[in-house]
Design an enzyme around this catalytic site. Structure first.
Site, PDB file in Angstrom:
ATOM      1  N   SER A  24       0.843  -1.209   0.000  1.00  0.00           N
ATOM      2  CA  SER A  24       0.000   0.000   0.000  1.00  0.00           C
ATOM      3  C   SER A  24       0.873   1.252   0.000  1.00  0.00           C
ATOM      4  O   SER A  24       0.379   2.356   0.219  1.00  0.00           O
ATOM      5  CB  SER A  24      -0.922   0.002   1.222  1.00  0.00           C
ATOM      6  OG  SER A  24      -0.169  -0.035   2.421  1.00  0.00           O
ATOM      7  N   ASN A 109      -3.219  -2.778  12.659  1.00  0.00           N
ATOM      8  CA  ASN A 109      -4.656  -2.612  12.444  1.00  0.00           C
ATOM      9  C   ASN A 109      -5.206  -1.366  13.135  1.00  0.00           C
ATOM     10  O   ASN A 109      -5.940  -0.584  12.527  1.00  0.00           O
ATOM     11  CB  ASN A 109      -5.413  -3.856  12.931  1.00  0.00           C
ATOM     12  CG  ASN A 109      -4.986  -5.105  12.190  1.00  0.00           C
ATOM     13  OD1 ASN A 109      -4.247  -5.013  11.204  1.00  0.00           O
ATOM     14  ND2 ASN A 109      -5.434  -6.261  12.643  1.00  0.00           N
ATOM     15  N   THR A 154     -38.509  24.778 -15.685  1.00  0.00           N
ATOM     16  CA  THR A 154     -38.805  23.421 -15.217  1.00  0.00           C
ATOM     17  C   THR A 154     -38.810  22.588 -16.495  1.00  0.00           C
ATOM     18  O   THR A 154     -39.209  23.097 -17.557  1.00  0.00           O
ATOM     19  CB  THR A 154     -40.173  23.304 -14.511  1.00  0.00           C
ATOM     20  OG1 THR A 154     -41.201  23.629 -15.459  1.00  0.00           O
ATOM     21  CG2 THR A 154     -40.290  24.225 -13.299  1.00  0.00           C
ATOM     22  N   HIS A 155     -38.344  21.383 -16.424  1.00  0.00           N
ATOM     23  CA  HIS A 155     -38.195  20.522 -17.615  1.00  0.00           C
ATOM     24  C   HIS A 155     -37.303  21.202 -18.667  1.00  0.00           C
ATOM     25  O   HIS A 155     -37.454  20.939 -19.863  1.00  0.00           O
ATOM     26  CB  HIS A 155     -39.560  20.187 -18.238  1.00  0.00           C
ATOM     27  CG  HIS A 155     -40.570  19.698 -17.259  1.00  0.00           C
ATOM     28  ND1 HIS A 155     -40.741  18.369 -16.927  1.00  0.00           N
ATOM     29  CD2 HIS A 155     -41.467  20.384 -16.486  1.00  0.00           C
ATOM     30  CE1 HIS A 155     -41.689  18.248 -16.013  1.00  0.00           C
ATOM     31  NE2 HIS A 155     -42.144  19.467 -15.721  1.00  0.00           N
ATOM     32  N   LYS A 282     -13.177  28.713 -31.147  1.00  0.00           N
ATOM     33  CA  LYS A 282     -13.871  28.089 -30.022  1.00  0.00           C
ATOM     34  C   LYS A 282     -13.391  28.552 -28.645  1.00  0.00           C
ATOM     35  O   LYS A 282     -12.221  28.706 -28.396  1.00  0.00           O
ATOM     36  CB  LYS A 282     -13.717  26.554 -30.069  1.00  0.00           C
ATOM     37  CG  LYS A 282     -14.409  25.854 -31.197  1.00  0.00           C
ATOM     38  CD  LYS A 282     -15.921  25.911 -31.168  1.00  0.00           C
ATOM     39  CE  LYS A 282     -16.581  25.294 -29.967  1.00  0.00           C
ATOM     40  NZ  LYS A 282     -16.667  23.848 -30.023  1.00  0.00           N
ATOM     41  N   ASN A 284     -14.381  26.965 -25.058  1.00  0.00           N
ATOM     42  CA  ASN A 284     -15.152  25.857 -24.490  1.00  0.00           C
ATOM     43  C   ASN A 284     -15.128  25.849 -22.954  1.00  0.00           C
ATOM     44  O   ASN A 284     -14.093  26.137 -22.360  1.00  0.00           O
ATOM     45  CB  ASN A 284     -14.594  24.519 -24.994  1.00  0.00           C
ATOM     46  CG  ASN A 284     -14.725  24.373 -26.501  1.00  0.00           C
ATOM     47  OD1 ASN A 284     -15.669  24.884 -27.102  1.00  0.00           O
ATOM     48  ND2 ASN A 284     -13.769  23.709 -27.116  1.00  0.00           N
ATOM     49  N   GLN A 321      -7.426  -2.545   2.937  1.00  0.00           N
ATOM     50  CA  GLN A 321      -6.356  -1.728   2.354  1.00  0.00           C
ATOM     51  C   GLN A 321      -6.814  -1.086   1.038  1.00  0.00           C
ATOM     52  O   GLN A 321      -6.325  -0.033   0.659  1.00  0.00           O
ATOM     53  CB  GLN A 321      -5.125  -2.602   2.128  1.00  0.00           C
ATOM     54  CG  GLN A 321      -3.949  -1.869   1.546  1.00  0.00           C
ATOM     55  CD  GLN A 321      -2.698  -2.742   1.498  1.00  0.00           C
ATOM     56  OE1 GLN A 321      -2.151  -3.093   2.534  1.00  0.00           O
ATOM     57  NE2 GLN A 321      -2.277  -3.121   0.308  1.00  0.00           N
TER      58      GLN A 321
HETATM   59  N1  ARG Z   1      -1.456  -1.540   4.838  1.00  0.00           N
HETATM   60  C1  ARG Z   1      -2.455  -2.061   5.690  1.00  0.00           C
HETATM   61  C2  ARG Z   1      -3.794  -1.366   5.396  1.00  0.00           C
HETATM   62  O1  ARG Z   1      -3.813  -0.360   4.773  1.00  0.00           O
HETATM   63  C3  ARG Z   1      -2.105  -1.842   7.112  1.00  0.00           C
HETATM   64  C4  ARG Z   1      -2.678  -2.845   8.060  1.00  0.00           C
HETATM   65  C5  ARG Z   1      -2.086  -4.191   7.814  1.00  0.00           C
HETATM   66  N2  ARG Z   1      -2.591  -5.144   8.748  1.00  0.00           N
HETATM   67  C6  ARG Z   1      -2.479  -6.474   8.581  1.00  0.00           C
HETATM   68  N3  ARG Z   1      -3.026  -7.228   9.482  1.00  0.00           N
HETATM   69  N4  ARG Z   1      -1.938  -6.980   7.520  1.00  0.00           N
HETATM   70  O2  ARG Z   1      -4.836  -1.846   5.769  1.00  0.00           O
END
Ligand code: ARG
Length: 493
Positions: A24, A109, A154-155, A282, A284, A321
């Protein structure tokens, strides 16, 4: 250094394709700054609770300050996310015996959920400021045009005369509700999941209240399982943004129509226009078209969020994620669209003559004529509606004799015999008088719309004070956090 996350449990390393698929890191640039804050607050609290020693706390905090200064570019992008990459950089700087203690009592988490909320609340507040700017631009243009006649539709058919101010205040009211929805979403976004760890909280004696306050959250999320799992705050924020985009796209559509030769009600400032690569004449309204088009992007983000949360079992699942990039796309697109719309509105040229000329096309005064027949001749509205409907088959400029002729065939008597005069008819057909008469709450009469604008400008000030209060609350917590961090980091020097 070997991968601090995988080295224990896993023996093979992911190849590039697997890293690209699972990482990510690219979206995590949105939460780099927030992650440093979360690490800092957690570290301070760990020490205050006697979980880590002061010397480790000081070293970790000065390491975090250094990482913050170096920026995200210095982090190793081959890790699966910012949290591990940042922790790994910290261990590089301060060594594992110290840096390896930071993640005690924490999971990615609760960490990621906290980071997302920190970044999102800032984005929501910036968005409310931009919405207020847009609202102000609409109200300022409205106050310049309280007597500017235009046909109301309207419309998309000419319906009744109104003023440009009345039309602009309508859009401003929609943006006012959008702002309220964002502030409302903010109240649920600004709650702290930190301390929930993986989902079952932790046996370390964490002080959740302390990290909540250091990070400027208004409240805690009370259940640790809910805290790490829920992304409903993303759904409601994206939903409020989709609603904003829908309101903006309605404005954009009108700007596009209004700037056509057929309408020629407004002309966009050149800054907001594009031209053609082949047709040199033009001009636009591309910015408005892009606002309309980007509405699809934000609706798409909302749909993605809804679909990926549907049916997920508790608690954390990696599916989550995929939620955040959609949120950031919605944030970036919506904020941009609000700013550009504000610019278009504030700078567009209003073609008052063309609007006034068209305000009576299509017999837009027919309703007022029917109302006049009711008020002066005492006939039922439905009968007046029929008489004026027959007259509408003509040129839209009926005189008393024509009205009498139609009334005689419908009613069996003339309306002049019931008190209707030529002057009354003329007045009913005058668009300015039509508007002046519509002076009840919410109507376009210049006095009423001036009153409406004044109230809204006052409301806007109240809204700006609310936003300022929320910003100050966060800023003050940040001052406290950095004060504490610097005092500990100083001990490491
Ligand atoms: N990159 C993860 C996300 O955006 C972070 C949490 C990852 N947690 C895990 N149990 N793999 O959700």
């Amino acid at each position: 250094m070997s991968d601090i996350l995988r080295r224990g449990r896993l023996s093979s390393t992911p190849d590039e394709d697997m890293i690209n698929f699972t990482s990510s890191m690219s979206a995590d640039k949105w939460i780099f700054e927030a992650d440093v804050l979360v690490d800092m607050a957690h570290t301070v609290m760990l020490h205050e609770q006697g979980i880590i020693k002061e010397k480790d706390c000081s070293k970790i905090l000065s390491g975090l300050l250094k990482i913050r200064e170096e920026g995200i570019e210095e982090l190793d992008h081959s890790y699966e996310d910012i949290h591990i990459s940042l922790e790994s950089r910290l261990i590089d700087i301060v060594g594992e015996d110290t840096g390896g203690r930071m993640h005690s009592g924490r999971s990615r988490n609760d960490e990621v959920a906290t980071c997302i909320r920190i970044r999102l609340r800032d984005e929501l507040l910036s968005l409310t400021e931009e919405l207020s700017e847009l609202r102000k631009a609409l109200l300022v243009r409205a106050s310049e045009n309280t007597e500017t006649l235009m046909p109301g539709f309207t419309h998309l058919q000419h319906a009744q005369p109104t003023t440009f101010a009345h039309h602009l205040v309508a859009h401003s009211d929609a943006i006012g509700r959008d702002t309220e929805r964002i502030i409302d979403a903010f109240s649920r976004v600004n709650k702290c999941p930190l301390g929930s760890a993986a989902f079952a909280s932790t046996g370390f004696n964490l002080d959740r209240e302390r990290t909540r306050s250091l990070l400027g959250f208004d409240d805690l999320l009370g259940n640790s399982m809910d805290a790490v799992s829920t992304r409903d705050f993303l759904i409601e924020s994206a939903s409020a943004m989709a609603n904003i985009m829908i309101n903006l796209s309605k404005m954009a559509e009108e700007i596009i129509i209004w700037s056509s030769s057929e309408f020629s009600f407004v002309e966009l400032d050149d800054m907001y226009a594009s031209t053609s690569s082949i047709m040199p004449q033009k001009k636009n309204p591309d910015s408005a078209e892009l606002v309309r088009g980007k509405t699809g992007t934000v609706i798409g983000s909302l749909m993605a969020l809804l679909s990926l949360c549907k049916g997920l079992p508790l608690s954390y699942n990696r599916d989550l994620q995929e939620a955040t990039p959609n949120m950031w796309r919605a944030v970036e697109t919506t904020r941009g669209a609000v700013r550009i719309t504000k610019g278009m509105i504030a700078t567009m040229k209003v073609n008052t003559e063309s609007m006034a000329e068209k305000s009576v096309l299509g017999f837009t005064t027919a309703t007022e004529l029917a109302d006049t027949l009711v008020r002066t001749a005492g006939i039922p509205f439905r009968t007046a509606h029929q008489i004026v409907g027959v007259l509408a088959r003509g040129n839209g400029k009926p005189i008393l004799a024509e009205i009498d002729a139609v009334a005689s065939s419908v009613l069996g008597e003339s309306l002049s015999s019931r008190g209707l005069t030529e002057v009354m008819v003329k007045e009913a057909l005058d668009p300015v008088l039509n508007i002046n008469k519509r002076n009840i709450t919410g109507g376009p009469a210049p006095d009423e719309i001036r009153r409406a604008i004044k109230i809204r400008l006052e409301e806007l000030e109240g809204m700006q004070a609310t936003i300022e209060g929320l910003n100050n609350g966060i800023e003050n917590s940040m001052k406290v956090l950095f004060g504490v961090v610097e005092s500990y980091a100083g001990k490491d020097a």
